[in-house]
Design an enzyme around this catalytic site. Structure first.
Site, short mmCIF file in Angstrom:
data_model
loop_
_atom_site.label_atom_id
_atom_site.label_comp_id
_atom_site.label_asym_id
_atom_site.label_seq_id
_atom_site.Cartn_x
_atom_site.Cartn_y
_atom_site.Cartn_z
N HIS A 20 -2.26 6.32 7.85
CA HIS A 20 -1.08 5.50 8.15
C HIS A 20 0.21 6.29 7.91
O HIS A 20 0.24 7.18 7.05
CB HIS A 20 -1.11 4.25 7.25
N ASP A 44 -7.05 4.76 0.30
CA ASP A 44 -6.22 3.72 0.93
C ASP A 44 -7.12 2.83 1.77
O ASP A 44 -7.58 3.23 2.84
CB ASP A 44 -5.14 4.41 1.79
N ALA A 54 0.84 -1.20 0.00
CA ALA A 54 0.00 0.00 0.00
C ALA A 54 0.87 1.25 0.00
O ALA A 54 0.51 2.27 -0.59
CB ALA A 54 -0.91 -0.01 1.22
N SER A 55 2.02 1.18 0.67
CA SER A 55 2.93 2.34 0.70
C SER A 55 3.33 2.75 -0.72
O SER A 55 3.36 3.94 -1.05
CB SER A 55 4.20 2.02 1.48
N1 PLP Z 1 -2.48 1.93 4.93
C1 PLP Z 1 -3.13 1.44 5.99
C2 PLP Z 1 -4.50 1.94 6.30
C3 PLP Z 1 -2.53 0.45 6.80
O1 PLP Z 1 -3.19 -0.05 7.85
C4 PLP Z 1 -1.24 0.01 6.47
C5 PLP Z 1 -0.58 -0.97 7.32
O2 PLP Z 1 -0.36 -1.93 7.52
C6 PLP Z 1 -0.60 0.55 5.34
C7 PLP Z 1 -1.24 1.51 4.61
C8 PLP Z 1 0.78 0.12 4.90
O3 PLP Z 1 0.70 -1.09 4.26
P1 PLP Z 1 1.92 -1.71 3.40
O4 PLP Z 1 2.72 -2.53 4.33
O5 PLP Z 1 1.24 -2.54 2.36
O6 PLP Z 1 2.69 -0.60 2.82
#
Ligand code: PLP
Length: 315
Positions: free
Chosen positions: A97, A175, A53-54
Site C-alpha cells: 500500500h 500489514d 494502518a498507516s
Molecule cells: N495497508 C493496506 C494493505 C491497505 O489496504 C490499506 C488501505 O486501505 C492501508 C494499509 C491503509 O490503511 P489506513 O487507512 O488504516 O492507514
C-alpha cells in the site's frame, strides 16, 4: 466518543489503558497470534490500538530504525548518526500500500520496492535485494510483509520472508489492514504461517470486524524499541504508577488518545466470536458467488484470484 475520555496517560483514565491491554489480548487470542505478542504471556510483548494502518507501519519503522541504530552504533562507535541513517534501507513488495512508501518518506529512510511474483512477495526476491544492498555497503533494517494487498488481496509469503528477515536481523512488520479480520476464522490462518518470525503485526478491525472507525490493532513482540524511540517524560505527565501499566503515549505518535478499547469490548461482547466468524464467512461466500457468476458469463473475466471479500473482474 460520547464519554469524551482523553487518555493522555494511565492516570488520566486507568480504565482506558487497562481495558486496552485486556482487549488486545482477547483479540490476539481470537486470531491465535503467537503468545510472544500477548501481554498475558508475561513476556515483553503487547498490543496497542492505533488510529490507522498507516500509523502502525510508521511506528514499526521508527522502532526498527531505533533498534538498528543502537546495534550499528555499538559495532561502529566512530560512525555518527547521520552516516548510519543515510545507509538504512527498508523493503516492501511492489504491491504494498502507498502508506508504506509514505512511512519511508516520513521516517527519512530509503525504501526499496521488490518485484512480486503473482502479486506476492517471495523470500528469495527479498533475500536478493538485501544481499545486493549489503554488498553495496547499505544497512537493511525493516521489511513490510502484506497479508491481503490492496490491489488484489494477495498474500506475501510471510513464512519465507520471515526466515530471510530473521537471518539478516531485519524487522518484519506484517500489514494485514483489511484481511487480518479473517484470521479469526481458523480456515484462513494458513496465510499467517511464519508469524512467529515477525516483530510487529497490524490489522484494522474498523475495516471488516464491525468496529467503528478508528480502531487499528497493532501488536509488538518487543515494544521497548518503540517506547524508547519516542520517550519524552515531562514533569506534567509523570505519575506514581509509571512502570506498572503501559503508558500508551510512548507507543504512538500523538499524546492524547480515545477510549477505543470500549467499542472493541462492545463489539466482542455483543456479537461474540462465532457471530463475527459467521459475518466474515458470509462476505467471503458472497465474493465466491460473484466470482463464479463472472466466470460463467462470457462477457467477463476475473483479473485475479478471488481472495476473501475481493473480486477483481473486467469486461
Ligand atoms: N495497508 C493496506 C494493505 C491497505 O489496504 C490499506 C488501505 O486501505 C492501508 C494499509 C491503509 O490503511 P489506513 O487507512 O488504516 O492507514
Amino acid at each position: 466518543g460520547a464519554i469524551a475520555c482523553i487518555g493522555f496517560t494511565w492516570i488520566a483514565s486507568p480504565a482506558c489503558t487497562e481495558l486496552e491491554v485486556a482487549m488486545m489480548d482477547w483479540l490476539g487470542k481470537m486470531l491465535d497470534l503467537p503468545s510472544d505478542f500477548l501481554a498475558s504471556s508475561g513476556g515483553k510483548g503487547g498490543g496497542v490500538i492505533q488510529g490507522t494502518a498507516s500509523e502502525s507501519t510508521l511506528v514499526a519503522l521508527l522502532g526498527a530504525k531505533a533498534k538498528k541504530l543502537q546495534e550499528v552504533k555499538a559495532k561502529h562507535p566512530e560512525w555518527d548518526e547521520h552516516t548510519i541513517i543515510g545507509k538504512l534501507v527498508g523493503y516492501c513488495s511492489d504491491q504494498a500500500h502507498s502508506s508504506v512508501e509514505r512511512a519511508g518518506l516520513l521516517g527519512g529512510i530509503k525504501l526499496r520496492s521488490v518485484k512480486s511474483e503473482n502479486n506476492r512477495l517471495r523470500g528469495d526476491a527479498l533475500e536478493k535485494a538485501i544481499e545486493k544492498d549489503l554488498a553495496d555497503g547499505l544497512i537493511p533494517f525493516y521489511a513490510v510483509v502484506t497479508l491481503g494487498t490492496t490491489n488484489s488481496c494477495a498474500f506475501d509469503r510471510l513464512d519465507e520472508c520471515g526466515v530471510v528477515g530473521n537471518k539478516h536481523n531485519v524487522w518484519i512488520h506484517v500489514d494485514a489492514a483489511y484481511a487480518g479480520s479473517a484470521f479469526i476464522c481458523p480456515e484462513y490462518r494458513h496465510y499467517m504461517k511464519g508469524m512467529e518470525r515477525a516483530d510487529s503485526f497490524n490489522f484494522n478491525p474498523h475495516k471488516w470486524m464491525l468496529v467503528n472507525f478508528d480502531c487499528s490493532a497493532m501488536w509488538l513482540k518487543d515494544p521497548s524499541w518503540v517506547v524508547n524511540a519516542f520517550n519524552v517524560d515531562p514533569l506534567y505527565l509523570k505519575h506514581d504508577m509509571q512502570g506498572s501499566a503501559p503508558d500508551y503515549r510512548h507507543w504512538q505518535i500523538p499524546l492524547g488518545r480515545r477510549f477505543r478499547a470500549l467499542k472493541l469490548w462492545f463489539v466482542l461482547r455483543l456479537y461474540g466470536v462465532e457471530n463475527l466468524q459467521a459475518h466474515i464467512r458470509r462476505h467471503c461466500n458472497f465474493a465466491k458467488q460473484f466470482g463464479d457468476l463472472c466466470v460463467a458469463d462470457s462477457r467477463f473475466e476475473l483479473a485475479a484470484e478471488v481472495n476473501m471479500g475481493l473480486v477483481c473482474f473486467r469486461l
